[in-house]
Design a protein around this motif. Structure first.
Motif, PDB file in Angstrom:
ATOM      1  N   LYS A   6     -11.672 102.004 -71.772  1.00 54.80           N
ATOM      2  CA  LYS A   6     -10.557 101.446 -72.548  1.00 54.80           C
ATOM      3  C   LYS A   6     -10.862 101.508 -74.047  1.00 54.80           C
ATOM      4  O   LYS A   6      -9.980 101.749 -74.867  1.00 54.80           O
ATOM      5  CB  LYS A   6     -10.292  99.997 -72.138  1.00 54.80           C
ATOM      6  N   ASP A   7     -12.150 101.319 -74.419  1.00 55.18           N
ATOM      7  CA  ASP A   7     -12.502 101.396 -75.823  1.00 55.18           C
ATOM      8  C   ASP A   7     -12.214 102.788 -76.374  1.00 55.18           C
ATOM      9  O   ASP A   7     -11.794 102.944 -77.513  1.00 55.18           O
ATOM     10  CB  ASP A   7     -13.983 101.049 -76.014  1.00 55.18           C
ATOM     11  N   LYS A   8     -12.453 103.814 -75.569  1.00 57.06           N
ATOM     12  CA  LYS A   8     -12.213 105.179 -76.030  1.00 57.06           C
ATOM     13  C   LYS A   8     -10.722 105.421 -76.268  1.00 57.06           C
ATOM     14  O   LYS A   8     -10.342 106.252 -77.083  1.00 57.06           O
ATOM     15  CB  LYS A   8     -12.746 106.172 -75.004  1.00 57.06           C
ATOM     16  N   ILE A  11      -7.193 103.425 -80.319  1.00 53.86           N
ATOM     17  CA  ILE A  11      -7.061 104.397 -81.398  1.00 53.86           C
ATOM     18  C   ILE A  11      -7.850 103.975 -82.634  1.00 53.86           C
ATOM     19  O   ILE A  11      -8.406 104.826 -83.351  1.00 53.86           O
ATOM     20  CB  ILE A  11      -5.566 104.623 -81.749  1.00 53.86           C
ATOM     21  N   TYR A  12      -7.938 102.668 -82.914  1.00 52.36           N
ATOM     22  CA  TYR A  12      -8.686 102.221 -84.084  1.00 52.36           C
ATOM     23  C   TYR A  12     -10.189 102.362 -83.864  1.00 52.36           C
ATOM     24  O   TYR A  12     -10.937 102.667 -84.803  1.00 52.36           O
ATOM     25  CB  TYR A  12      -8.323 100.768 -84.418  1.00 52.36           C
ATOM     26  N   TYR A  13     -10.640 102.145 -82.644  1.00 48.58           N
ATOM     27  CA  TYR A  13     -12.050 102.349 -82.311  1.00 48.58           C
ATOM     28  C   TYR A  13     -12.427 103.817 -82.504  1.00 48.58           C
ATOM     29  O   TYR A  13     -13.462 104.134 -83.101  1.00 48.58           O
ATOM     30  CB  TYR A  13     -12.291 101.897 -80.870  1.00 48.58           C
ATOM     31  N   ARG A  14     -11.573 104.713 -82.001  1.00 44.78           N
ATOM     32  CA  ARG A  14     -11.840 106.147 -82.143  1.00 44.78           C
ATOM     33  C   ARG A  14     -11.792 106.587 -83.602  1.00 44.78           C
ATOM     34  O   ARG A  14     -12.667 107.331 -84.076  1.00 44.78           O
ATOM     35  CB  ARG A  14     -10.847 106.944 -81.314  1.00 44.78           C
ATOM     36  N   ASN A  15     -10.780 106.136 -84.325  1.00 48.29           N
ATOM     37  CA  ASN A  15     -10.655 106.530 -85.727  1.00 48.29           C
ATOM     38  C   ASN A  15     -11.828 106.025 -86.569  1.00 48.29           C
ATOM     39  O   ASN A  15     -12.270 106.695 -87.509  1.00 48.29           O
ATOM     40  CB  ASN A  15      -9.343 106.011 -86.311  1.00 48.29           C
ATOM     41  N   ALA A  16     -12.318 104.827 -86.236  1.00 51.95           N
ATOM     42  CA  ALA A  16     -13.453 104.270 -86.982  1.00 51.95           C
ATOM     43  C   ALA A  16     -14.678 105.171 -86.845  1.00 51.95           C
ATOM     44  O   ALA A  16     -15.388 105.426 -87.824  1.00 51.95           O
ATOM     45  CB  ALA A  16     -13.762 102.860 -86.496  1.00 51.95           C
ATOM     46  N   LYS A  17     -14.917 105.676 -85.637  1.00 49.89           N
ATOM     47  CA  LYS A  17     -16.057 106.565 -85.435  1.00 49.89           C
ATOM     48  C   LYS A  17     -15.850 107.891 -86.156  1.00 49.89           C
ATOM     49  O   LYS A  17     -16.789 108.455 -86.726  1.00 49.89           O
ATOM     50  CB  LYS A  17     -16.276 106.793 -83.937  1.00 49.89           C
ATOM     51  N   GLU A  18     -14.621 108.393 -86.131  1.00 49.45           N
ATOM     52  CA  GLU A  18     -14.340 109.677 -86.773  1.00 49.45           C
ATOM     53  C   GLU A  18     -14.453 109.588 -88.295  1.00 49.45           C
ATOM     54  O   GLU A  18     -14.892 110.538 -88.948  1.00 49.45           O
ATOM     55  CB  GLU A  18     -12.940 110.156 -86.384  1.00 49.45           C
ATOM     56  N   GLU A  19     -14.064 108.438 -88.866  1.00 49.91           N
ATOM     57  CA  GLU A  19     -14.070 108.290 -90.321  1.00 49.91           C
ATOM     58  C   GLU A  19     -15.357 107.674 -90.852  1.00 49.91           C
ATOM     59  O   GLU A  19     -15.508 107.499 -92.066  1.00 49.91           O
ATOM     60  CB  GLU A  19     -12.862 107.455 -90.752  1.00 49.91           C
ATOM     61  N   ASP A 246      -2.706  97.077 -79.325  1.00 49.24           N
ATOM     62  CA  ASP A 246      -2.724  96.627 -77.932  1.00 49.24           C
ATOM     63  C   ASP A 246      -2.397  97.741 -76.950  1.00 49.24           C
ATOM     64  O   ASP A 246      -2.403  97.517 -75.745  1.00 49.24           O
ATOM     65  CB  ASP A 246      -1.726  95.470 -77.732  1.00 49.24           C
ATOM     66  N   CYS A 247      -2.081  98.930 -77.438  1.00 50.78           N
ATOM     67  CA  CYS A 247      -1.733 100.050 -76.555  1.00 50.78           C
ATOM     68  C   CYS A 247      -2.939 100.963 -76.342  1.00 50.78           C
ATOM     69  O   CYS A 247      -3.824 101.055 -77.192  1.00 50.78           O
ATOM     70  CB  CYS A 247      -0.583 100.867 -77.153  1.00 50.78           C
ATOM     71  N   SER A 248      -2.946 101.629 -75.192  1.00 55.16           N
ATOM     72  CA  SER A 248      -3.945 102.649 -74.908  1.00 55.16           C
ATOM     73  C   SER A 248      -3.311 104.018 -75.106  1.00 55.16           C
ATOM     74  O   SER A 248      -2.223 104.278 -74.604  1.00 55.16           O
ATOM     75  CB  SER A 248      -4.462 102.517 -73.467  1.00 55.16           C
ATOM     76  N   TYR A 249      -3.991 104.868 -75.841  1.00 53.98           N
ATOM     77  CA  TYR A 249      -3.481 106.200 -76.134  1.00 53.98           C
ATOM     78  C   TYR A 249      -4.326 107.247 -75.406  1.00 53.98           C
ATOM     79  O   TYR A 249      -5.529 107.048 -75.192  1.00 53.98           O
ATOM     80  CB  TYR A 249      -3.515 106.465 -77.639  1.00 53.98           C
ATOM     81  N   PRO A 250      -3.740 108.369 -75.014  1.00 52.35           N
ATOM     82  CA  PRO A 250      -4.525 109.419 -74.344  1.00 52.35           C
ATOM     83  C   PRO A 250      -5.605 109.955 -75.271  1.00 52.35           C
ATOM     84  O   PRO A 250      -5.451 109.955 -76.500  1.00 52.35           O
ATOM     85  CB  PRO A 250      -3.475 110.482 -74.005  1.00 52.35           C
ATOM     86  N   TYR A 261     -16.512 113.157 -78.127  1.00 53.63           N
ATOM     87  CA  TYR A 261     -17.299 111.921 -78.116  1.00 53.63           C
ATOM     88  C   TYR A 261     -18.260 111.905 -79.303  1.00 53.63           C
ATOM     89  O   TYR A 261     -18.899 112.900 -79.636  1.00 53.63           O
ATOM     90  CB  TYR A 261     -18.097 111.790 -76.817  1.00 53.63           C
ATOM     91  N   ARG A 262     -18.378 110.749 -79.947  1.00 57.62           N
ATOM     92  CA  ARG A 262     -19.298 110.564 -81.056  1.00 57.62           C
ATOM     93  C   ARG A 262     -20.154 109.332 -80.809  1.00 57.62           C
ATOM     94  O   ARG A 262     -19.666 108.326 -80.294  1.00 57.62           O
ATOM     95  CB  ARG A 262     -18.532 110.405 -82.381  1.00 57.62           C
ATOM     96  N   GLU A 263     -21.411 109.424 -81.173  1.00 57.82           N
ATOM     97  CA  GLU A 263     -22.296 108.274 -81.061  1.00 57.82           C
ATOM     98  C   GLU A 263     -21.852 107.197 -82.056  1.00 57.82           C
ATOM     99  O   GLU A 263     -21.173 107.500 -83.047  1.00 57.82           O
ATOM    100  CB  GLU A 263     -23.741 108.689 -81.359  1.00 57.82           C
TER     101      GLU A 263
END
Length: 288
Positions: A6-8, A11-19, A246-250, A261-263
């Protein structure tokens, strides 16, 4: 540190790792500033309860004045952040306040932020009380390190007794507002109180030896009436047409680069489970 699937999809969790942000909470401070513009004119800033350091990262990227100082304070150690001076200390101690002033060359900060929160228990009344005490501790040290007219931003839990906390904050600031950033989950009780125009109440001396809610303080709680309850403005921050926290995105969305995937940007330092992991790995190597 394990993460669920769910963390993946967050979208904000993913964007934080990317940025390159250490945590998704960086977007909360960015969206708050989009509405309140409290970074303007700030040279010295202090981040209380700073670990893992995402808010300190934001301060470092937004406050470009070369003559200013950014101080992050936390009981835990953190990896180095460019442009940020780290202080490992207790915000309830006067020595910590004095050290912050020393690091800022005797000056005081124009901005103090605090995104600290306790480990929630799920018992809402208990969590709200502990969070309120943490905010009061942050306010207490802020009275030592924030200059007149400065701004204080802190996380709060919206509960039935938040009026008492807001009444206490109202003693020290000219203007208060509660805000809910778009990146803060709607299901969460958290909000952020933005306090502008710091001033010390008459005949009040800042002290870390006595709690702000001491019966001998300048506010007599027993004398408050129902008409004196504080009703703060409440605003939503961030682009309301943007991503919903609150939404999950693909993992792979149209118009975006394929998911990779990023560490974690900042792995945990000396995590409590580190010894157990080493033992497990040693046992696995010994097995035939």
């Amino acid at each position: 540190m394990g993460r669920s699937s769910k963390d993946k999809r967050d979208i904000y969790y993913r964007n934080a790792k990317e940025e390159g942000w250490r945590a998704r909470s960086a977007y909360k401070l960015l969206q708050l500033d989009e509405t309140f513009h409290f970074f303007e004119g700030v040279h010295n800033a202090v981040d209380l309860c700073a670990a893992p350091g995402s808010w300190s990262q934001v301060l470092s990227s937004k406050l470009e004045a070369s003559d200013g100082k950014i101080i992050s304070v936390d009981l835990q150690s953190m990896a180095h952040i460019p442009g940020v001076m780290q202080l490992q200390g207790d915000i309830t101690k006067e020595t910590t306040a004095n050290k912050v002033i020393e690091l800022m060359d005797g000056k005081k900060a124009e901005l103090v932020v605090c995104d600290g929160a306790p480990d929630v228990t799920g018992l809402h009344d208990m969590d709200e009380y502990i969070q309120a005490q943490l905010v009061l501790a942050a306010l207490n040290i802020t009275t030592h390190i924030l200059k007149e007219g400065g701004t204080f931003v802190a996380k709060v839990f919206r509960g039935k007794d938040i009026d008492i906390l807001c009444k206490q904050l109202e003693l020290y600031f000219d203007k208060l507002c509660l805000a809910k950033p778009r990146s803060s989950r709607t299901s969460s009780l958290e909000a952020f109180v933005v306090c502008n125009g710091f001033h010390m109440p008459p005949n009040c001396r800042p002290s870390l030896f006595n709690p702000l809610l001491n019966p001998d303080s300048c506010l007599q709680w027993d004398s408050l009436t129902e008409e004196e309850r504080v009703v703060l403005p409440y605003v939503s921050c961030g682009d309301l047409s943007g991503f919903d926290s609150d939404c999950s995105y693909p993992l792979n969305m149209q118009g975006h680069a394929p998911y990779q995937y990023r560490e974690p940007v900042q792995p945990p330092i000396n995590p409590p489970y580190e010894h157990a992991v080493k033992l497990k790995r040693a046992n696995m190597l010994q097995q035939p």
